[in-house]
Design an enzyme around this catalytic site. Structure first.
Site, PDB file in Angstrom:
ATOM      1  NE  ARG A  39      -3.514   2.183   2.878  1.00 29.42           N
ATOM      2  CZ  ARG A  39      -3.131   3.194   3.664  1.00 29.42           C
ATOM      3  NH1 ARG A  39      -1.920   3.177   4.241  1.00 29.42           N
ATOM      4  NH2 ARG A  39      -3.931   4.219   3.872  1.00 29.42           N
ATOM      5  CB  SER A 111     -12.215  -0.486   2.195  1.00 27.02           C
ATOM      6  OG  SER A 111     -10.860  -0.790   2.127  1.00 27.02           O
ATOM      7  CE  LYS A 140      -8.684   5.207   5.108  1.00 27.59           C
ATOM      8  NZ  LYS A 140      -8.323   5.184   3.684  1.00 27.59           N
TER       9      LYS A 140
HETATM   10  C1  LIG Z   1      -5.435   1.389   5.744  1.00 26.62           C
HETATM   11  C2  LIG Z   1      -6.334   1.559   6.911  1.00 26.62           C
HETATM   12  N1  LIG Z   1      -7.704   1.527   6.780  1.00 26.62           N
HETATM   13  C3  LIG Z   1      -8.364   1.689   7.925  1.00 26.62           C
HETATM   14  S1  LIG Z   1      -7.266   1.921   9.228  1.00 26.62           S
HETATM   15  C4  LIG Z   1      -5.876   1.759   8.205  1.00 26.62           C
HETATM   16  C5  LIG Z   1      -4.491   1.850   8.722  1.00 26.62           C
HETATM   17  C6  LIG Z   1      -4.133   0.675   9.583  1.00 26.62           C
HETATM   18  O1  LIG Z   1      -2.825   0.854  10.074  1.00 26.62           O
HETATM   19  P1  LIG Z   1      -2.446   0.467  11.581  1.00 26.62           P
HETATM   20  O2  LIG Z   1      -2.460  -1.040  11.669  1.00 26.62           O
HETATM   21  O3  LIG Z   1      -1.052   1.029  11.744  1.00 26.62           O
HETATM   22  O4  LIG Z   1      -3.451   1.121  12.484  1.00 26.62           O
HETATM   23  C1  LIG Z   2      -8.188   0.165   3.720  1.00 29.70           C
HETATM   24  C2  LIG Z   2      -7.983  -1.158   3.780  1.00 29.70           C
HETATM   25  C3  LIG Z   2      -8.881  -2.016   4.490  1.00 29.70           C
HETATM   26  N1  LIG Z   2      -8.652  -3.330   4.530  1.00 29.70           N
HETATM   27  C4  LIG Z   2      -7.581  -3.890   3.898  1.00 29.70           C
HETATM   28  C5  LIG Z   2      -7.381  -5.360   3.992  1.00 29.70           C
HETATM   29  N2  LIG Z   2      -6.714  -3.129   3.197  1.00 29.70           N
HETATM   30  C6  LIG Z   2      -6.851  -1.794   3.096  1.00 29.70           C
HETATM   31  N3  LIG Z   2      -6.029  -1.112   2.434  1.00 29.70           N
END
Ligand SMILES: Cc1ncsc1CCOP(=O)(O)O
Ligand SMILES: C=C1C=NC(C)=NC1=N
Ligand SMILES: [Mg+2]
Length: 214
Positions: A39, A111, A140
């Site tokens: 990502r 998502s 995020k």
């Molecule tokens: C991509 C994404 N989507 C919802 S939370 C998130 C980030 C998750 O990162 P972390 O595990 O560091 O909280």
């Molecule tokens: C936003 C996200 C939520 N869920 C997963 C698996 N990947 C992502 N990038």
């Protein structure tokens, strides 16, 4: 596709900070992650040829450990590299268009934040649903407010066949509630990336499933 407990590591070079992202990935693979998602977003994110070269190295590492290599957002890169999967959000390409583009061979993750979005994603060919943020997250920038596991429980009740991956602030210490809500897996960025011992952190996450009351 998602045997419990699935540990779904997500990483981009911006998350790694001073650490070597490929070393982080190899340590996580050794620790037993079941899925990896590249990502590449945010400050100084790689693009173009350098992104492709980095993605190829991640894909080769995943292949060495027999772990699916999934790409976030970038459907064209996923298609070009013949990745094992692609993950899209509500603002990204429509799941039905992505499915049409990548065909049935590739895993498609979407998502979702509600039963309605889950219904639409499944209708459009999603193989799994990413749901969160469960807890507070710093990974995020535009994350919605954390909702705990209530939405996962709702979606599980309505679509018991659909694998749900919880995401957002998940650690080995708070993962139990996510398992108990019926998630097939947990998606993690920082708890693994910032761990003192990456392999051990992954192993603790796997072990957290055994402690859950299911
Ligand atoms: C991509 C994404 N989507 C919802 S939370 C998130 C980030 C998750 O990162 P972390 O595990 O560091 O909280
Ligand atoms: C936003 C996200 C939520 N869920 C997963 C698996 N990947 C992502 N990038
Ligand atoms: Mg997206």
């Amino acid at each position: 596709m998602f045997t419990k407990p699935s540990i779904y590591y997500i990483l981009g070079t911006p998350n790694a900070g001073e650490r070597d992202p490929l070393k982080l990935l190899e340590e996580a693979l050794k620790g037993g992650i079941s899925h990896f998602q590249l990502r590449e977003k945010g400050m100084n994110a790689l693009t173009g040829q350098s992104l492709k070269e980095f993605a190829l190295k991640c894909q080769a590492l995943c292949r060495k450990y027999g772990v699916p290599f999934i790409i976030n957002d970038d459907v064209e890169l996923a298609h070009e590299l013949n990745a094992d999967g692609v993950h899209v959000g509500q603002e990204d390409a429509k799941a039905s268009d992505v499915r049409a583009r990548v065909g049935d061979r590739m895993m498609l993750g979407v998502s979702v934040h509600s039963v309605e979005e889950a219904a639409e994603a499944i209708q459009n060919g999603a193989d799994y649903l990413g749901m969160g943020p469960i807890y507070g997250t710093k990974s995020k920038s535009d994350a919605k407010a954390p909702s705990g596991v209530s939405k996962i429980i709702q979606v599980r009740e309505r679509f018991p066949e659909a694998p749900v991956i919880g995401i957002g602030g998940i650690t080995a210490d708070n993962a139990e509630a996510v398992w108990e809500a019926g998630a097939a897996g947990i998606a993690v960025i920082s708890a693994i990336t910032e761990a003192g011992n990456v392999q051990e952190e992954v192993q603790k996450m796997v072990a957290s499933y055994k402690g859950a009351i299911l």
